[in-house]
Design a protein around this motif. Sequence first.
Motif, PDB file in Angstrom:
ATOM      1  N   ASN A  45       8.485  -7.340 -10.118  1.00 19.10           N
ATOM      2  CA  ASN A  45       8.522  -8.844  -9.733  1.00 19.10           C
ATOM      3  C   ASN A  45       7.700  -9.586  -8.779  1.00 19.10           C
ATOM      4  O   ASN A  45       7.461  -8.829  -7.871  1.00 19.10           O
ATOM      5  N   THR A  50       1.529   4.934   1.418  1.00 19.00           N
ATOM      6  CA  THR A  50       1.393   5.577   2.488  1.00 19.00           C
ATOM      7  C   THR A  50       1.709   7.221   2.206  1.00 19.00           C
ATOM      8  O   THR A  50       2.758   7.522   1.554  1.00 19.00           O
ATOM      9  N   GLY A 100       7.824  -2.088  -1.182  1.00 17.27           N
ATOM     10  CA  GLY A 100       6.581  -1.309  -1.039  1.00 17.27           C
ATOM     11  C   GLY A 100       5.651  -1.090  -2.624  1.00 17.27           C
ATOM     12  O   GLY A 100       5.986  -2.234  -3.350  1.00 17.27           O
ATOM     13  N   SER A 101       4.949  -0.255  -2.962  1.00 22.51           N
ATOM     14  CA  SER A 101       4.398  -0.224  -3.980  1.00 22.51           C
ATOM     15  C   SER A 101       4.938   0.285  -5.074  1.00 22.51           C
ATOM     16  O   SER A 101       4.075   0.233  -6.541  1.00 22.51           O
ATOM     17  N   ALA A 102       6.206   0.584  -5.092  1.00 25.05           N
ATOM     18  CA  ALA A 102       7.109   0.868  -6.237  1.00 25.05           C
ATOM     19  C   ALA A 102       6.335   1.634  -7.499  1.00 25.05           C
ATOM     20  O   ALA A 102       6.141   1.343  -8.562  1.00 25.05           O
ATOM     21  N   LEU A 140       0.963  -1.368   0.069  1.00 27.25           N
ATOM     22  CA  LEU A 140      -0.070   0.018   0.014  1.00 27.25           C
ATOM     23  C   LEU A 140       0.826   1.204  -0.098  1.00 27.25           C
ATOM     24  O   LEU A 140       1.841   1.147   0.742  1.00 27.25           O
ATOM     25  N   ASP A 184       7.237   4.057  -9.430  1.00 30.74           N
ATOM     26  CA  ASP A 184       8.052   4.221 -10.573  1.00 30.74           C
ATOM     27  C   ASP A 184       7.826   3.219 -11.729  1.00 30.74           C
ATOM     28  O   ASP A 184       8.048   3.460 -12.649  1.00 30.74           O
TER      29      ASP A 184
HETATM   30  P1  NAI Z   1       9.459   0.451  -2.840  1.00 31.90           P
HETATM   31  O1  NAI Z   1       9.961  -1.126  -2.332  1.00 31.90           O
HETATM   32  O2  NAI Z   1       8.085   0.489  -3.494  1.00 31.90           O
HETATM   33  O3  NAI Z   1      10.503   0.601  -4.128  1.00 31.90           O
HETATM   34  C1  NAI Z   1      12.092   0.841  -3.986  1.00 31.90           C
HETATM   35  C2  NAI Z   1      12.553   0.522  -5.363  1.00 31.90           C
HETATM   36  O4  NAI Z   1      12.633  -0.892  -5.488  1.00 31.90           O
HETATM   37  C3  NAI Z   1      11.896   1.110  -6.699  1.00 31.90           C
HETATM   38  O5  NAI Z   1      12.960   1.503  -7.336  1.00 31.90           O
HETATM   39  C4  NAI Z   1      10.993  -0.004  -7.112  1.00 31.90           C
HETATM   40  O6  NAI Z   1      10.876   0.263  -8.373  1.00 31.90           O
HETATM   41  C5  NAI Z   1      11.789  -1.160  -6.620  1.00 31.90           C
HETATM   42  N1  NAI Z   1      10.961  -2.328  -6.493  1.00 31.90           N
HETATM   43  C6  NAI Z   1      10.155  -2.667  -5.180  1.00 31.90           C
HETATM   44  N2  NAI Z   1       9.482  -3.593  -5.501  1.00 31.90           N
HETATM   45  C7  NAI Z   1       9.609  -4.239  -6.687  1.00 31.90           C
HETATM   46  C8  NAI Z   1       9.394  -5.639  -7.361  1.00 31.90           C
HETATM   47  N3  NAI Z   1       8.179  -6.431  -6.972  1.00 31.90           N
HETATM   48  N4  NAI Z   1       9.847  -5.571  -8.552  1.00 31.90           N
HETATM   49  C9  NAI Z   1      10.823  -4.870  -9.015  1.00 31.90           C
HETATM   50  N5  NAI Z   1      11.276  -3.616  -8.612  1.00 31.90           N
HETATM   51  C10 NAI Z   1      10.577  -3.346  -7.350  1.00 31.90           C
HETATM   52  O7  NAI Z   1       9.837   1.570  -1.538  1.00 31.90           O
HETATM   53  P2  NAI Z   1       9.612   3.044  -1.560  1.00 31.90           P
HETATM   54  O8  NAI Z   1       9.821   3.573  -3.183  1.00 31.90           O
HETATM   55  O9  NAI Z   1      10.362   3.563  -0.495  1.00 31.90           O
HETATM   56  O10 NAI Z   1       7.991   3.043  -1.337  1.00 31.90           O
HETATM   57  C11 NAI Z   1       6.934   3.591  -2.282  1.00 31.90           C
HETATM   58  C12 NAI Z   1       5.558   3.334  -1.689  1.00 31.90           C
HETATM   59  O11 NAI Z   1       5.380   2.050  -0.893  1.00 31.90           O
HETATM   60  C13 NAI Z   1       5.435   4.502  -0.574  1.00 31.90           C
HETATM   61  O12 NAI Z   1       4.183   5.044  -0.467  1.00 31.90           O
HETATM   62  C14 NAI Z   1       5.613   3.618   0.808  1.00 31.90           C
HETATM   63  O13 NAI Z   1       5.027   4.087   2.047  1.00 31.90           O
HETATM   64  C15 NAI Z   1       5.110   2.204   0.487  1.00 31.90           C
HETATM   65  N6  NAI Z   1       5.514   1.072   1.244  1.00 31.90           N
HETATM   66  C16 NAI Z   1       4.455  -0.178   1.331  1.00 31.90           C
HETATM   67  C17 NAI Z   1       4.865  -0.955   1.977  1.00 31.90           C
HETATM   68  C18 NAI Z   1       3.880  -1.975   2.507  1.00 31.90           C
HETATM   69  O14 NAI Z   1       2.791  -1.923   2.200  1.00 31.90           O
HETATM   70  N7  NAI Z   1       4.093  -3.128   3.205  1.00 31.90           N
HETATM   71  C19 NAI Z   1       6.432  -1.596   2.255  1.00 31.90           C
HETATM   72  C20 NAI Z   1       7.172  -0.379   2.204  1.00 31.90           C
HETATM   73  C21 NAI Z   1       6.689   0.827   1.385  1.00 31.90           C
END
Ligand code: NAI
Length: 497
Positions: free
Chosen positions: A288, A86, A276-278, A84, A280
């Motif tokens: 993945n 945040t 997280g929800s990536a 999700l 980008d």
């Molecule tokens: P993120 O984990 O979403 O992304 C960090 C980097 O990893 C980005 O470059 C993204 O493209 C890449 N990435 C993440 N998951 C991937 C996947 N499955 N496959 C390929 N590449 C992947 O972390 P970020 O950017 O700090 O957070 C984005 C949003 O996600 C925020 O709103 C945050 O609050 C939320 N979030 C939610 C979580 C949850 O629901 N458990 C945990 C962590 C963050």
Amino acid sequence: MSAAAGNRLPATLPARTIAVAHGDGIGPEIMAATLRVLAAADPALTFHEVSLGLKAYEAGHAGGFDGDALDVIASHGVLLKAPLSTPQGGGFKSVNVTLRKTLGLFANVRPCVAYHPALPAPHPGMDLVVVRENEEDTYAGIEHRQTDEVVQCLKLITRPGCERIVRHAFEYAVANGRRKVTCMTKDNIMKLTDGLFHAVFEEIAPEYPGIATEHMIIDIGTARVATRPRDFDVIVTPNLYGDILSDVAAEVAGSIGLAPSANIGYGAAMFEAVHGSAPDIAGKDLANPSGLLLSAVMMLVHLGRGAPATLVHNAWLRTLEDGVLTGDVAAAGQVRRVGTQAFADAVIERLGQAPTRLRAVDYPSRTETTAAAPARTLSVARRPAADKQLEGVDLFLHWDQDGRSPAALGARLERIAGPDFSLELITNRGVKVYPNGNARTLCSDHWRCRFRAPAGVSPLAIAALMARAAHAGLDVIKTENLYRFDGKAGYSQAQGA
Ligand code: NAI
């Protein structure tokens, strides 16, 4: 395990409905991929969608939860959740934290595994699990501003909280054929809070004679996880340390994007990827789905559905081994780079196959007893109340006069001590500054003043002391009573005392 075991198709399984939340950003894509694999491996599963996070918020639910989402999750006992988003600096409170607290998800379980040689990793053979306490510690969220200069966060550690997380770690070790549980705390400094966690670990360990145990201070423990992760098996640790350590361990495994997690409570459990929800890469079929898929495997194991869990996990390992990878983990070379949905198709094609070089899994099946309850009862016994003696009080003052001279404050406090108390010491930021303090100690406007009454004292005498302080123009911002429990001091000593 032989390839034949991985070939077993699941016997007929009872119907089971689980709650699913499709999440934000890449959430809907990786959830669609995961549910397709689940449907192929375990057709008796059905999915009840709940709306959480931004979608629910935008639909007018201020808490980030659709009307009956919490009831639906509680009634099924299991939630498979995509990440999700945040909102930063406003919007709704963290849905994750609300879920943990409302459903009582006290254990956060994160396996951190290196999949070398399918995915090159610095520590081939690394295979550890961090079991993090999920509700207590500084995450109770009890914070106060007390003076112009000082804010505080209450670190709460409870005996029942320690007992159930430590027991859960040992039960996990037994159920998963693990050999060792390592407890990590900082009880050389936090002797009462972290000391309790460590003491409970030592009390419970003898109940599991087949499991080796050790304790490490969290700082060196984390360093060792970074450099010698193969020394570890299961690690149990309080909330804040576990938060950091589990990310370090996932990164060391070389696979934070693949890491799954389980949040376990007595009546409910939630499974989600660590990432997280990536936003980008959302909507581009690049994400993945492995972290969520492996979380779904943990869910199946939790529900006792060992056969489909084995089927999916082995097919996933085989997919990696065959070099079918999403872009985030595909290095140049002999790999087939695919998108989210094609990766799921590749796993589905391999259902019934086992890996040949990576270690195959073989999860046991069992009958699900109650909605997602752990296999063995982990209930915590009530202990008899200790003999509790009140022998003084720490008055905390907001004081910024006389050049912050400890001697000047000491003189004022000596005058209000009265017949019941003696002023034992004053500390600033935990360091003794009166009597005989060190002139070099940096003093803030926040003073802890310890009044002692070794022969015992009543709460009314403390109230009278506070009244004398107020009449003397002193700003008492809080008090902490000094108790002895069964003859043992229930408070820390001052540093430099
Ligand atoms: P993120 O984990 O979403 O992304 C960090 C980097 O990893 C980005 O470059 C993204 O493209 C890449 N990435 C993440 N998951 C991937 C996947 N499955 N496959 C390929 N590449 C992947 O972390 P970020 O950017 O700090 O957070 C984005 C949003 O996600 C925020 O709103 C945050 O609050 C939320 N979030 C939610 C979580 C949850 O629901 N458990 C945990 C962590 C963050």
